[in-house]
Design a protein around this motif. Structure first.
Motif, PDB file in Angstrom:
ATOM      1  N   GLY A  76      28.907  79.545   7.030  1.00 39.21           N
ATOM      2  CA  GLY A  76      29.386  80.774   6.411  1.00 39.21           C
ATOM      3  C   GLY A  76      28.950  80.910   4.970  1.00 39.21           C
ATOM      4  O   GLY A  76      28.606  82.010   4.509  1.00 39.21           O
ATOM      5  N   ALA A  77      28.961  79.788   4.241  1.00 42.45           N
ATOM      6  CA  ALA A  77      28.536  79.828   2.836  1.00 42.45           C
ATOM      7  C   ALA A  77      27.074  80.244   2.729  1.00 42.45           C
ATOM      8  O   ALA A  77      26.695  81.038   1.848  1.00 42.45           O
ATOM      9  CB  ALA A  77      28.754  78.460   2.192  1.00 42.45           C
ATOM     10  N   ILE A  78      26.233  79.736   3.628  1.00 47.33           N
ATOM     11  CA  ILE A  78      24.810  80.090   3.622  1.00 47.33           C
ATOM     12  C   ILE A  78      24.623  81.562   3.960  1.00 47.33           C
ATOM     13  O   ILE A  78      23.861  82.274   3.305  1.00 47.33           O
ATOM     14  CB  ILE A  78      24.032  79.190   4.599  1.00 47.33           C
ATOM     15  N   ARG A  79      25.314  82.007   4.974  1.00 47.13           N
ATOM     16  CA  ARG A  79      25.197  83.415   5.383  1.00 47.13           C
ATOM     17  C   ARG A  79      25.529  84.360   4.235  1.00 47.13           C
ATOM     18  O   ARG A  79      24.765  85.286   3.930  1.00 47.13           O
ATOM     19  CB  ARG A  79      26.128  83.667   6.575  1.00 47.13           C
ATOM     20  N   LEU A  80      26.654  84.118   3.576  1.00 46.82           N
ATOM     21  CA  LEU A  80      27.060  84.986   2.481  1.00 46.82           C
ATOM     22  C   LEU A  80      26.112  84.860   1.287  1.00 46.82           C
ATOM     23  O   LEU A  80      25.804  85.848   0.616  1.00 46.82           O
ATOM     24  CB  LEU A  80      28.493  84.667   2.065  1.00 46.82           C
ATOM     25  N   ALA A  81      25.621  83.648   1.025  1.00 47.68           N
ATOM     26  CA  ALA A  81      24.718  83.448  -0.112  1.00 47.68           C
ATOM     27  C   ALA A  81      23.385  84.159   0.088  1.00 47.68           C
ATOM     28  O   ALA A  81      22.836  84.751  -0.844  1.00 47.68           O
ATOM     29  CB  ALA A  81      24.484  81.952  -0.335  1.00 47.68           C
ATOM     30  N   VAL A  82      22.846  84.101   1.304  1.00 47.35           N
ATOM     31  CA  VAL A  82      21.575  84.777   1.572  1.00 47.35           C
ATOM     32  C   VAL A  82      21.738  86.293   1.466  1.00 47.35           C
ATOM     33  O   VAL A  82      20.893  86.983   0.879  1.00 47.35           O
ATOM     34  CB  VAL A  82      21.028  84.378   2.958  1.00 47.35           C
ATOM     35  N   LEU A  83      22.828  86.821   1.999  1.00 47.50           N
ATOM     36  CA  LEU A  83      23.067  88.262   1.876  1.00 47.50           C
ATOM     37  C   LEU A  83      23.238  88.667   0.414  1.00 47.50           C
ATOM     38  O   LEU A  83      22.714  89.704  -0.016  1.00 47.50           O
ATOM     39  CB  LEU A  83      24.303  88.657   2.691  1.00 47.50           C
ATOM     40  N   GLU A  84      23.952  87.855  -0.336  1.00 47.60           N
ATOM     41  CA  GLU A  84      24.115  88.134  -1.769  1.00 47.60           C
ATOM     42  C   GLU A  84      22.772  88.098  -2.486  1.00 47.60           C
ATOM     43  O   GLU A  84      22.547  88.826  -3.463  1.00 47.60           O
ATOM     44  CB  GLU A  84      25.069  87.105  -2.378  1.00 47.60           C
ATOM     45  N   HIS A  85      21.858  87.294  -1.991  1.00 52.77           N
ATOM     46  CA  HIS A  85      20.532  87.169  -2.595  1.00 52.77           C
ATOM     47  C   HIS A  85      19.674  88.412  -2.359  1.00 52.77           C
ATOM     48  O   HIS A  85      18.951  88.848  -3.259  1.00 52.77           O
ATOM     49  CB  HIS A  85      19.839  85.930  -2.017  1.00 52.77           C
ATOM     50  N   VAL A  86      19.752  88.998  -1.156  1.00 50.42           N
ATOM     51  CA  VAL A  86      18.825  90.082  -0.813  1.00 50.42           C
ATOM     52  C   VAL A  86      19.426  91.479  -0.951  1.00 50.42           C
ATOM     53  O   VAL A  86      18.720  92.429  -1.315  1.00 50.42           O
ATOM     54  CB  VAL A  86      18.258  89.909   0.613  1.00 50.42           C
ATOM     55  N   LEU A  87      20.715  91.634  -0.665  1.00 53.15           N
ATOM     56  CA  LEU A  87      21.275  92.983  -0.592  1.00 53.15           C
ATOM     57  C   LEU A  87      21.296  93.744  -1.919  1.00 53.15           C
ATOM     58  O   LEU A  87      21.040  94.955  -1.930  1.00 53.15           O
ATOM     59  CB  LEU A  87      22.683  92.941   0.006  1.00 53.15           C
ATOM     60  N   PRO A  88      21.598  93.103  -3.053  1.00 56.93           N
ATOM     61  CA  PRO A  88      21.654  93.888  -4.290  1.00 56.93           C
ATOM     62  C   PRO A  88      20.353  94.608  -4.630  1.00 56.93           C
ATOM     63  O   PRO A  88      20.377  95.668  -5.257  1.00 56.93           O
ATOM     64  CB  PRO A  88      21.996  92.828  -5.354  1.00 56.93           C
ATOM     65  N   ARG A  89      19.222  94.066  -4.220  1.00 56.33           N
ATOM     66  CA  ARG A  89      17.959  94.727  -4.538  1.00 56.33           C
ATOM     67  C   ARG A  89      17.467  95.641  -3.417  1.00 56.33           C
ATOM     68  O   ARG A  89      16.455  96.327  -3.582  1.00 56.33           O
ATOM     69  CB  ARG A  89      16.882  93.686  -4.864  1.00 56.33           C
TER      70      ARG A  89
END
Length: 268
Positions: free
Chosen positions: A37-50
């Motif tokens: 879950g931590a990885i899933r949320l971290a990757v989304l946080e990495h790509v979604l803002p841009r």
């Protein structure tokens, strides 16, 4: 198909969809309480803002689960309608977003056009389509609710990664026979409709949506010999996951595939 037969078919599909009543604790502990879950949320946080629009706009979070994405959107200024048919999931999600601009809606994808017609400038649908009997129809419904100039953030369970995982585990006959779908019974969490990249791209084209990006989510973690990683190792793993999540060929083996899609102003 006449209206009555169409409604009958939709009711039949709804009965075959997997709704996670009574499994809120399992999801909270077994997914979001783990490195997965931590990885899933971290990757989304990495790509979604841009990739998603920065301007505040009404957003629809379909199959919101425990509300992580609804919270993420609301904290960035979006007024969110959280859609979740599981009562305990929905209640947990609303506890999470208390005080934020989030409203809850008890609906299935079959009733979205009536319950939340939009059109919506932003729709999020993460880890939902693979639990539906008719994911193609559900995808088309989401696209139809999207406003011209709107964005769709959709994440699906990757059928190709599921095959690879079965081979790694030694389930060779299952992989050869392509028996990858779960049955949707009891508490087992193998999706009933795992999807391929080719399917999502074809459905996007059918719906007149343009592909902004595709991201692999959990491209390394699930193949570790020891997945019980230390906090230090988890930080390193997240760095690797974020670094390669959109690089070919690595993204193709993400356990999930995330798509940012855009509906052009000229789309019908």
């Amino acid at each position: 198909m006449g209206r009555a037969k169409h409604e009958e078919a939709a009711d039949d599909a709804a009965k075959r969809d997997r709704v996670f009543d009574g499994l809120a604790d399992k999801f909270a502990a077994g997914l979001y309480g783990t490195p997965r879950g931590a990885i899933r949320l971290a990757v989304l946080e990495h790509v979604l803002p841009r990739e998603l629009p920065a301007d505040a706009r009404p957003a629809l979070d379909v199959g919101a689960g425990l509300g992580q994405m609804s919270e993420w959107l609301a904290r960035r200024g979006h007024a969110v309608t959280l859609v979740e048919p599981s009562r305990d999931m929905r209640e947990r999600a609303m506890d999470r977003v208390a005080g934020l601009a989030v409203t809850a809606l008890d609906a299935t994808w079959q009733t979205l056009a009536e319950r939340a017609p939009g059109p919506w400038g932003l729709i999020v649908c993460h880890a939902v389509l693979e639990w539906l009997a008719e994911p193609r129809d559900a995808f088309a419904r989401l696209a139809s609710l999207l406003a011209p100039g709107g964005y769709l953030s959709v994440m699906v369970f990757n059928r190709d990664a599921l095959r690879f995982s079965n081979v790694v585990k030694g389930n060779l006959a299952k992989a050869l026979d392509d028996r990858l779908e779960g049955l949707g019974k009891r508490q087992r969490l193998t999706p009933i409709s795992p999807l391929t990249d080719a399917q999502v791209r074809a459905w996007s084209q059918e719906a007149g949506l343009s592909l902004v990006s595709v991201t692999g989510v959990r491209i390394f973690h699930d193949y570790l010999a020891d997945r019980d990683v230390s906090p230090e190792k988890l930080d390193q793993l997240i760095e690797l996951e974020c670094r390669y999540c959109q690089q070919d060929p690595h993204w193709r083996l993400g356990r999930y595939l995330h798509y940012t899609l855009f509906k052009p102003e000229t789309a019908s």
